[in-house]
Design a protein around this motif. Structure first.
Motif, PDB file in Angstrom:
ATOM      1  N   ASN A  35       0.848  -1.190   0.000  1.00 38.96           N
ATOM      2  CA  ASN A  35       0.000   0.000   0.000  1.00 38.96           C
ATOM      3  C   ASN A  35       0.886   1.243   0.000  1.00 38.96           C
ATOM      4  N   ASP A  92      -3.245   5.716  -1.824  1.00 42.75           N
ATOM      5  CA  ASP A  92      -4.083   6.699  -1.147  1.00 42.75           C
ATOM      6  C   ASP A  92      -3.551   8.082  -1.534  1.00 42.75           C
ATOM      7  N   ASP A 138      -4.000   8.307   9.614  1.00 43.49           N
ATOM      8  CA  ASP A 138      -5.190   7.642   9.065  1.00 43.49           C
ATOM      9  C   ASP A 138      -4.801   6.523   8.105  1.00 43.49           C
ATOM     10  N   MET A 139      -3.810   6.821   7.257  1.00 45.40           N
ATOM     11  CA  MET A 139      -3.361   5.830   6.277  1.00 45.40           C
ATOM     12  C   MET A 139      -2.700   4.632   6.970  1.00 45.40           C
ATOM     13  N   LYS A 147      -3.056   3.556  10.041  1.00 45.88           N
ATOM     14  CA  LYS A 147      -4.051   2.798  10.809  1.00 45.88           C
ATOM     15  C   LYS A 147      -4.928   1.946   9.885  1.00 45.88           C
ATOM     16  N   SER A 148      -5.270   2.487   8.721  1.00 42.20           N
ATOM     17  CA  SER A 148      -6.119   1.735   7.787  1.00 42.20           C
ATOM     18  C   SER A 148      -5.427   0.463   7.315  1.00 42.20           C
ATOM     19  N   ASP A 205      -5.410  -2.034  10.166  1.00 36.80           N
ATOM     20  CA  ASP A 205      -6.755  -2.590  10.355  1.00 36.80           C
ATOM     21  C   ASP A 205      -7.191  -3.504   9.218  1.00 36.80           C
ATOM     22  N   LYS A 215      -7.876  -2.553   6.184  1.00 41.98           N
ATOM     23  CA  LYS A 215      -8.786  -1.848   5.279  1.00 41.98           C
ATOM     24  C   LYS A 215      -8.077  -0.609   4.733  1.00 41.98           C
ATOM     25  N   PRO A 216      -7.023  -0.829   3.934  1.00 42.51           N
ATOM     26  CA  PRO A 216      -6.203   0.293   3.470  1.00 42.51           C
ATOM     27  C   PRO A 216      -6.982   1.316   2.658  1.00 42.51           C
ATOM     28  N   LEU A 217      -6.730   2.576   2.959  1.00 38.18           N
ATOM     29  CA  LEU A 217      -7.350   3.661   2.208  1.00 38.18           C
ATOM     30  C   LEU A 217      -6.768   3.715   0.805  1.00 38.18           C
ATOM     31  N   HIS A 219      -8.366  11.484  -1.259  1.00 39.41           N
ATOM     32  CA  HIS A 219      -8.889  11.873   0.054  1.00 39.41           C
ATOM     33  C   HIS A 219      -8.488  13.317   0.349  1.00 39.41           C
TER      34      HIS A 219
END
Length: 342
Positions: free
Chosen positions: A123, A137, A284-285, A287-288, A291, A293-295, A299
């Motif tokens: 990512n 992202d 945010d990136m 953490k995604s 988790d 669930k990559p951004l 954005h």
């Protein structure tokens, strides 16, 4: 903007390039283990300690380290480097197992577009540009909106009716800062005189405090008493020049520069700063990805969602707070559409 010399392009070997990039990353921090080493953060010129753009991105990784237990590696670009060098930096991070890999600055756009295709399972993120790739992202900001608010503040605080803007590099992104600042200043005071100048057209403009200091001195000599500088590390020189003149104000950029330890001796002259929450976007990136669930995709971080804001540290704009809030509301409500070009 929120970019040592360039290696001679002709005849360069892959081995030489790899050696140079290793040297560039000597000051980076690296830790972690397992199948993923953590985050690969590729800074623009100026590096982490620019007290501005890169520093904000670094704070995002700092937060991830503290709250998510994620470590990483930081690498820094050089003035005027080639596309091959940027690609190699990103490739080396991805190949070593860092995920996500984040390019801090629009100069990484082309290299991320290429490298993200070569590492489809990694990512990536790009700050200040948009890359159309399924594993990227694209993080952008409403810097023109924040600059509008800075223009309002500058015009209301100026005693000479003369304010100035210094851009690091004359390009599309920095013109957004200029456009917003000029529009906001003239909205607050139609009689205000706005002078906008640039340090140059190369990346060095983001890494040349001496040039910014000279440029600011020239403006101060013309009775310009509020100067907003969007030039990364170079802005430190402008702030220093402003601090040397009584009743003059500097406006910072990207980070709340009043709060920067490296600028502490000048803080009484830092009126406010246009804060781009690069740290929030980077966190945010990260953490995604953690988790699962990559951004991906574009954005934007705008005034309406707190993506950009005007710092109030020091209390120097407390007396015009109501007018700043009114201007902010006009943007959020769509009453005012901020220009992206001068």
């Amino acid at each position: 903007m929120r970019r040592v010399s360039t290696i001679t392009a002709a005849g360069i070997t892959t081995a030489a390039l790899a050696f140079t990039l290793t040297a560039c990353g000597e000051s980076s921090t690296e830790s972690g283990g397992g199948s993923s080493k953590g985050v690969g953060l590729a800074f623009d010129v100026g590096g982490r300690d620019d007290h501005s753009f890169n520093e904000s991105a670094a704070r995002g990784l700092d937060k991830a380290e503290k709250e998510l237990g994620i470590k990483g590696k930081m690498m820094t670009a050089k003035n005027g480097e080639t596309e091959a060098e940027r690609e190699q930096r990103l490739s080396s991070l991805a190949d070593a197992g860092y995920n996500p890999v984040i390019g801090v600055g629009f100069n990484y756009a082309k290299s991320i577009e290429k490298v993200s295709k070569e590492f489809p399972k990694t990512n990536f993120a790009i700050v200040d540009s948009v890359v159309d790739s399924p594993n990227v992202d694209s993080i952008t900001f409403g810097e023109h909106e924040g600059s509008y608010l800075a223009g309002v503040a500058a015009a209301l605080k100026s005693k000479t009716n003369k304010v100035g803007f210094i851009g690091g590099v004359d390009n599309e992104l920095i013109k957004k800062f200029q456009a917003g600042f000029e529009q906001g200043a003239k909205a607050a005071n139609p009689k205000i005189e706005v002078t906008s100048e640039y340090l140059g057209s190369s990346d060095k403009g983001f890494n040349d405090p001496a040039a910014a200091k000279d440029k600011a001195k020239g403006m101060l000599d013309r009775d310009i008493d509020v100067i907003y500088t969007a030039a990364g590390l170079s802005g430190n020189g402008s702030i220093e020049a402003v601090a040397g003149k009584k009743d003059a104000w500097a406006i910072g950029v990207d980070s709340d520069q009043y709060q920067q330890p490296g600028l502490a001796k000048y803080k009484d002259h830092i009126l406010t700063s246009v804060v781009k929450n690069v740290d929030v976007a980077v966190f945010d990136m990260i953490k995604s990805v953690k988790d699962g669930k990559p951004l991906t995709g574009p954005h934007p971080y705008l005034v309406k969602d707190g993506g950009v804001s005007l710092a109030t540290s020091g209390g120097f704009i407390d007396d015009i707070k109501a007018k700043i809030e009114e201007a902010k509301k006009d943007i959020v409500d769509g009453k005012v559409k901020v220009k992206t070009t001068p």
